[in-house]
Design a protein around this motif. Sequence first.
Motif, PDB file in Angstrom:
ATOM      1  N   ASN A 160       0.815  -1.213   0.000  1.00  0.00           N
ATOM      2  CA  ASN A 160       0.000   0.000   0.000  1.00  0.00           C
ATOM      3  C   ASN A 160       0.849   1.264   0.000  1.00  0.00           C
ATOM      4  O   ASN A 160       0.472   2.272  -0.611  1.00  0.00           O
ATOM      5  CB  ASN A 160      -0.939   0.006   1.209  1.00  0.00           C
ATOM      6  N   SER A 209      -8.350   9.500  -6.060  1.00  0.00           N
ATOM      7  CA  SER A 209      -9.214   8.790  -5.118  1.00  0.00           C
ATOM      8  C   SER A 209      -8.585   7.472  -4.686  1.00  0.00           C
ATOM      9  O   SER A 209      -8.614   7.095  -3.511  1.00  0.00           O
ATOM     10  CB  SER A 209     -10.584   8.526  -5.754  1.00  0.00           C
ATOM     11  N   GLU A 210      -7.993   6.792  -5.658  1.00  0.00           N
ATOM     12  CA  GLU A 210      -7.317   5.534  -5.336  1.00  0.00           C
ATOM     13  C   GLU A 210      -6.078   5.778  -4.481  1.00  0.00           C
ATOM     14  O   GLU A 210      -5.727   4.958  -3.637  1.00  0.00           O
ATOM     15  CB  GLU A 210      -6.945   4.801  -6.628  1.00  0.00           C
ATOM     16  N   HIS A 232      -7.288   6.113  -1.049  1.00  0.00           N
ATOM     17  CA  HIS A 232      -7.645   4.776  -0.577  1.00  0.00           C
ATOM     18  C   HIS A 232      -6.410   4.031  -0.085  1.00  0.00           C
ATOM     19  O   HIS A 232      -6.422   3.410   0.987  1.00  0.00           O
ATOM     20  CB  HIS A 232      -8.320   4.017  -1.722  1.00  0.00           C
ATOM     21  N   SER A 233      -5.312   4.103  -0.828  1.00  0.00           N
ATOM     22  CA  SER A 233      -4.096   3.386  -0.439  1.00  0.00           C
ATOM     23  C   SER A 233      -3.459   3.990   0.809  1.00  0.00           C
ATOM     24  O   SER A 233      -2.908   3.266   1.646  1.00  0.00           O
ATOM     25  CB  SER A 233      -3.089   3.398  -1.599  1.00  0.00           C
ATOM     26  N   ALA A 252      -5.133   5.445   3.237  1.00  0.00           N
ATOM     27  CA  ALA A 252      -5.985   4.973   4.333  1.00  0.00           C
ATOM     28  C   ALA A 252      -5.658   3.524   4.687  1.00  0.00           C
ATOM     29  O   ALA A 252      -5.577   3.156   5.868  1.00  0.00           O
ATOM     30  CB  ALA A 252      -7.456   5.103   3.945  1.00  0.00           C
ATOM     31  N   ASP A 253      -5.452   2.686   3.673  1.00  0.00           N
ATOM     32  CA  ASP A 253      -5.108   1.288   3.929  1.00  0.00           C
ATOM     33  C   ASP A 253      -3.773   1.167   4.657  1.00  0.00           C
ATOM     34  O   ASP A 253      -3.603   0.318   5.544  1.00  0.00           O
ATOM     35  CB  ASP A 253      -5.063   0.510   2.611  1.00  0.00           C
ATOM     36  N   ILE A 267     -10.868   3.958   6.944  1.00  0.00           N
ATOM     37  CA  ILE A 267     -11.354   3.670   5.590  1.00  0.00           C
ATOM     38  C   ILE A 267     -12.485   4.624   5.213  1.00  0.00           C
ATOM     39  O   ILE A 267     -12.544   5.146   4.096  1.00  0.00           O
ATOM     40  CB  ILE A 267     -11.833   2.205   5.494  1.00  0.00           C
ATOM     41  N   GLY A 323     -10.624   7.323   2.999  1.00  0.00           N
ATOM     42  CA  GLY A 323     -10.882   6.709   1.699  1.00  0.00           C
ATOM     43  C   GLY A 323     -12.199   7.131   1.092  1.00  0.00           C
ATOM     44  O   GLY A 323     -12.244   7.754   0.029  1.00  0.00           O
ATOM     45  N   SER A 325     -12.839  10.177  -1.714  1.00  0.00           N
ATOM     46  CA  SER A 325     -13.263   9.731  -3.040  1.00  0.00           C
ATOM     47  C   SER A 325     -14.527  10.458  -3.478  1.00  0.00           C
ATOM     48  O   SER A 325     -14.653  10.864  -4.643  1.00  0.00           O
ATOM     49  CB  SER A 325     -13.487   8.218  -3.047  1.00  0.00           C
ATOM     50  N   GLU A 335      -9.784  -4.988   2.798  1.00  0.00           N
ATOM     51  CA  GLU A 335      -9.062  -3.871   2.179  1.00  0.00           C
ATOM     52  C   GLU A 335      -8.497  -4.255   0.820  1.00  0.00           C
ATOM     53  O   GLU A 335      -8.651  -3.508  -0.166  1.00  0.00           O
ATOM     54  CB  GLU A 335      -7.933  -3.411   3.097  1.00  0.00           C
ATOM     55  N   LEU A 342     -16.043   1.999  -0.501  1.00  0.00           N
ATOM     56  CA  LEU A 342     -15.262   2.135   0.729  1.00  0.00           C
ATOM     57  C   LEU A 342     -16.159   2.393   1.936  1.00  0.00           C
ATOM     58  O   LEU A 342     -15.918   1.870   3.025  1.00  0.00           O
ATOM     59  CB  LEU A 342     -14.246   3.259   0.571  1.00  0.00           C
TER      60      LEU A 342
END
Length: 389
Positions: A91, A112-113, A116-117, A119-120, A161, A165, A169, A234, A272
Amino acid sequence: MTGTPTGRNAEQTAERTTERDIGRTPEDDTGRATADAGGRAVGAESGRKGDDAGAGRKGDDADAGRKGDDAAEPSADRKTRVTVLVALIANLIIALAKALGGLFAGSPALLSEAAHSVADSLNEVFLLAALRRSRRPADARHPFGYGKERFFWSLLAAVGIFVMGGCFSFFQGVEALRSGADEELSGYVAGLIVLGVSFVAEGVSLLRALHQVRRQGGGFGALRDPALRTVVAEDGTAVLGVTLAAIGMALHMVTGQVVWEASASLAIGALLVFVAYRLGREARDQLIGEAADPQTGARIRALLDAQPEIDSVEAIFTMKTGLDSVLVAARVDLMPGLDSERVEEIAVRIKRSIAGMVPEAKQIFLDVTDRHAGEAAESPAATGERGGA
């Protein structure tokens, strides 16, 4: 005249006492001491056994109830820790690549991705803390141990998340619809390359997590560990999110309409938020005191019903105090005519039996009561009713 016989009798008595004392063995002393105590040693021993059972079932109870778990838990934790570390490294690399690619291409879906990463990655740090802190032994402030720390850190991961995330997004998708976005061919190519690399990395991490799930028996039972469950959720969401982002970018490139990429960002955000809600709800149930599975309660009830000294089982209460520890409390009505020492012996035997049948039962309490079964059956714990969403 009377003094002489009395002195002779005293001397004879002393001689007989001396002979009896010389002939008596230490075993005889022990037996007479026990008899003179009137069963007090037996009562003290029974009480001590009862205390050992209520305080954690030391000695034989621990060997019978936790020997297998103590050997398996560290191994399972090591495997889970490796899985979490693999996901964390993947991640971090992916988040950097997505952020650079998104800024270069001006792609809302790619940014956005990236969120997400990030947050992961933060969630993996939470899960590593959960693995370490949840294994601390019980102390005076936390007599039932720190097992619920896993559920707490998993709840924080779900919040991460949702906020870092899902919300970001949604923001990127709405912003793209409001202001529009124009990309050159080089931006599309860079974004799709980054998404391709991300798909491979996330796929490897997901395969590692699924491999551990299969090694632990597969199915929902293997996902009872919130750390492993969060990693699987995730990584699965990341693979699906990367796919949605790639589709949105490709349609944007073909049609020239930013609505496709913005829609991809909104879809990733909705995905998410849904995953965060599910993970948070499961962590909430475990934090507030989730009961053990119904099969465990049924086995305990069957064992108690089979005891000849128990007249009726009024209620059974169970609560998960950790990943592999359960508190068991039972309210029973014993047959009339049993004295206190007999009750202690019965309680110790029943606790040993429960500990042997349910190894995860680390704390066992028996409450002897005269309460009628009809009154106990009205409580939610006895009927199995559950509240909340």
